[in-house]
Design a protein around this motif. Sequence first.
Motif, PDB file in Angstrom:
ATOM      1  N   GLY A 273     -11.070   6.410  18.427  1.00 54.39           N
ATOM      2  CA  GLY A 273     -11.553   6.704  17.094  1.00 54.39           C
ATOM      3  C   GLY A 273     -12.163   8.091  16.971  1.00 54.39           C
ATOM      4  O   GLY A 273     -12.788   8.596  17.903  1.00 54.39           O
ATOM      5  N   LEU A 274     -11.946   8.719  15.832  1.00 50.67           N
ATOM      6  CA  LEU A 274     -12.380  10.078  15.476  1.00 50.67           C
ATOM      7  C   LEU A 274     -11.482  11.165  16.062  1.00 50.67           C
ATOM      8  O   LEU A 274     -11.667  12.339  15.771  1.00 50.67           O
ATOM      9  N   ALA A 275     -10.508  10.761  16.895  1.00 53.15           N
ATOM     10  CA  ALA A 275      -9.642  11.765  17.519  1.00 53.15           C
ATOM     11  C   ALA A 275      -8.182  11.351  17.569  1.00 53.15           C
ATOM     12  O   ALA A 275      -7.289  12.196  17.584  1.00 53.15           O
ATOM     13  N   ASP A 276      -7.885  10.051  17.602  1.00 52.82           N
ATOM     14  CA  ASP A 276      -6.553   9.549  17.949  1.00 52.82           C
ATOM     15  C   ASP A 276      -5.416  10.160  17.147  1.00 52.82           C
ATOM     16  O   ASP A 276      -4.410  10.630  17.698  1.00 52.82           O
ATOM     17  N   SER A 277      -5.547  10.201  15.819  1.00 52.06           N
ATOM     18  CA  SER A 277      -4.418  10.647  15.006  1.00 52.06           C
ATOM     19  C   SER A 277      -4.160  12.153  15.155  1.00 52.06           C
ATOM     20  O   SER A 277      -3.049  12.616  14.874  1.00 52.06           O
ATOM     21  N   PHE A 278      -5.166  12.930  15.571  1.00 53.74           N
ATOM     22  CA  PHE A 278      -4.929  14.357  15.830  1.00 53.74           C
ATOM     23  C   PHE A 278      -3.812  14.507  16.866  1.00 53.74           C
ATOM     24  O   PHE A 278      -2.883  15.309  16.684  1.00 53.74           O
ATOM     25  N   TYR A 279      -3.889  13.747  17.947  1.00 50.40           N
ATOM     26  CA  TYR A 279      -2.879  13.860  18.993  1.00 50.40           C
ATOM     27  C   TYR A 279      -1.537  13.273  18.551  1.00 50.40           C
ATOM     28  O   TYR A 279      -0.470  13.751  18.962  1.00 50.40           O
ATOM     29  N   GLU A 280      -1.578  12.252  17.707  1.00 50.76           N
ATOM     30  CA  GLU A 280      -0.328  11.715  17.152  1.00 50.76           C
ATOM     31  C   GLU A 280       0.380  12.777  16.314  1.00 50.76           C
ATOM     32  O   GLU A 280       1.607  12.926  16.387  1.00 50.76           O
ATOM     33  N   TYR A 281      -0.366  13.516  15.536  1.00 50.89           N
ATOM     34  CA  TYR A 281       0.235  14.534  14.669  1.00 50.89           C
ATOM     35  C   TYR A 281       0.746  15.725  15.473  1.00 50.89           C
ATOM     36  O   TYR A 281       1.680  16.402  15.042  1.00 50.89           O
ATOM     37  N   LEU A 282       0.166  15.994  16.627  1.00 50.51           N
ATOM     38  CA  LEU A 282       0.709  17.046  17.485  1.00 50.51           C
ATOM     39  C   LEU A 282       2.141  16.714  17.907  1.00 50.51           C
ATOM     40  O   LEU A 282       2.988  17.598  18.039  1.00 50.51           O
TER      41      LEU A 282
END
Length: 283
Positions: A273-282
């Motif tokens: 949480g608070l970070a997960d989707s950043f790496y998905e979008y990369l």
Amino acid sequence: VEVMDELEAFYSGERRRPRRPRAPEIEIPEPNPGIPEGIPEISREQKQQLRRRWLEADVAKRDAVKRAFQHAWNGYETNAFGHDEVRPTTNETNDSWGGFAVTLFDSLDTMLIMGMDEEYKRALQHVRKTSFDKDYGASFFETAIRYLGGMLGAHALRPDPMLLEKSRDLGERLLRGFHNTRLGLPQSVLNLRTGESHNHHWNGGFSILAEVGSIQLEFAYLSRITKDPKFHETSRKVFSLYETLSSPLPGLFPVNINAENGQWGGAHITMGGLADSFYEYLL
């Protein structure tokens, strides 16, 4: 879009299961002579039987997933249509995400994939009359992935000039969030009418990794269909900025950052949480 087309055909029954991407050809090594002898080979007939069972299981799971979605949607449409959410145990409504009907927007592409055309048409009528010109402090993150993402996903499956225009309007409103800080990092809360923004006090006033890096996919597609590069170019600068920052753990980043000077708001690093989707979008 091709993957979405495959899923739509799958749920509508036109194809028994989605086509998997073809794996790259590789050289298969010779059997290891150290493997014990006597292991029976699987016959062609046995392989076909296994494949039939697998396909039948796929269809059963497909139908079960669709029934579950239809049950959830029917509960929402009956008790809370036009509201953000329905409380499943009381059937009361909740409008904590702007009152635009976040459940409805977030379900548009799913209804198309599953062939629920009548439900989709009714939902589209609500989208048509929705205006995002509201003096309301919206969650930048949730508005981007659910409202904007929901409309763009539906437009990708079934192009619609109304969805395109609504997406452009909301995109323009979200775009202002990038211009409120020195480094061009959006903040957590954005007023959809005035364009003013701020970060949460409970988070020390820092911008959050998942929030600044989970709109690039939507904005890239929005630029593509509007032929206006500003959405993609503006949001992509966030990734460019992070490439220049020195992280305590190379390849990963702390969840909090000062949007004015680029200083980390602590050393907490996670892929949750608070970070997960950043790496998905990369990806």
